[in-house]
Design an enzyme around this catalytic site. Structure first.
Site, short mmCIF file in Angstrom:
data_model
loop_
_atom_site.label_atom_id
_atom_site.label_comp_id
_atom_site.label_asym_id
_atom_site.label_seq_id
_atom_site.Cartn_x
_atom_site.Cartn_y
_atom_site.Cartn_z
N ARG A 102 -13.30 -0.67 5.84
CA ARG A 102 -13.71 0.08 4.67
C ARG A 102 -13.67 -0.79 3.43
O ARG A 102 -12.69 -1.50 3.20
CB ARG A 102 -12.79 1.29 4.49
CG ARG A 102 -13.05 2.09 3.22
CD ARG A 102 -12.24 3.37 3.21
NE ARG A 102 -11.39 3.46 2.04
CZ ARG A 102 -10.97 4.60 1.50
NH1 ARG A 102 -11.34 5.75 2.03
NH2 ARG A 102 -10.17 4.60 0.47
N THR A 106 -16.23 0.72 -2.69
CA THR A 106 -17.31 1.70 -2.46
C THR A 106 -16.90 2.80 -1.49
O THR A 106 -17.59 3.82 -1.39
CB THR A 106 -18.55 0.99 -1.89
OG1 THR A 106 -18.24 0.47 -0.58
CG2 THR A 106 -19.00 -0.14 -2.80
N ASP A 197 -1.75 3.90 4.68
CA ASP A 197 -2.72 3.22 5.53
C ASP A 197 -2.16 3.12 6.94
O ASP A 197 -1.16 2.44 7.19
CB ASP A 197 -3.01 1.82 4.97
CG ASP A 197 -4.11 1.11 5.73
OD1 ASP A 197 -3.91 0.78 6.92
OD2 ASP A 197 -5.18 0.88 5.13
N ASP A 200 -1.97 -0.52 8.42
CA ASP A 200 -0.90 -1.32 7.83
C ASP A 200 0.47 -0.87 8.32
O ASP A 200 1.34 -1.69 8.63
CB ASP A 200 -0.95 -1.21 6.30
CG ASP A 200 -2.05 -2.08 5.70
OD1 ASP A 200 -2.55 -2.97 6.40
OD2 ASP A 200 -2.40 -1.86 4.53
#
Length: 206
Positions: A102, A106, A197, A200
């Site tokens: 990703r 944006t 995340d 992560d």
């Protein structure tokens, strides 16, 4: 169609993922366990076939899942623990891989690696822990359809209503089975309350 799990054990495990004190190894194992549970719910009505096995009392005809019709495809890297968990239950299912990233500016995704087996006449279980905007999931589904998948089912851990709606509008024929739908996306397109995340936290990277 989308279906959020009502399993109290699944909800318990999702809240373990939310806890910032949950260590990476436990985080991965928790994703694996949730994935096994929602996969079993997803495949409850999947086609079975008759096979003969050898039991302690002799041969026996039994019903088993037609696993040769299944292909498990995680979106890397965060989807990898989901694959690991489900393969513990269905070790003979075939697998493929999609790697997508990703763009944080944006919020759009880009496919930069794929390795999938032939998908004709196959049901794909697409594994992606997080559905935020839904962009990466939409792109992954579009790609797998182009490869001839007979049916695609999305298995997810956590999502935002906006992302679920976007996927349903883009691909109304794809069923979504998800452990938890959270409140909303924030202005940075992150799920709230979310869990951070997933990639992560699972692999102890920043």
């Amino acid at each position: 169609m989308y279906k959020e799990s009502t399993n109290v054990v699944v909800k318990h495990l999702v809240n373990r993922l939310r806890d910032v004190r949950t260590a990476p190894n436990e985080f991965r194992l928790t994703i694996e366990e949730i994935s096994r549970i929602i996969a079993s719910e997803t495949l409850n009505d999947f086609k079975t076939i008759t096979t003969n096995i050898e039991t302690w009392q002799g041969p026996l005809d039994v019903q088993v899942l037609e696993v040769q019709k299944l292909v498990l495809i995680p979106i890397l890297r965060a989807g990898e623990p989901m694959l690991t968990g489900i393969l513990r239950t269905l070790p003979y299912a075939r697998s493929g891989f999609l790697a997508m990233k990703r763009d944080e500016k944006t919020a759009e995704s880009k496919l930069f690696y794929e390795n999938v087996p032939p998908l004709e006449d196959k049901t794909v279980l697409l594994l992606d822990p997080m559905v935020a905007t839904g962009g990466s999931l939409i792109d992954a589904i579009t790609y797998l359809k182009s490869k001839g998948a007979k049916k695609i089912i999305s298995l997810n851990i956590l999502g935002a209503p906006e992302g679920i709606d976007a996927v349903q509008k883009a691909h109304p024929d794809v069923d979504i089975y998800i452990a938890q739908i959270d409140e909303r996306l924030d202005d940075k397109k992150y799920i709230r309350p979310g869990l951070g995340d997933a990639g992560d936290r699972a692999f102890n990277t920043n």
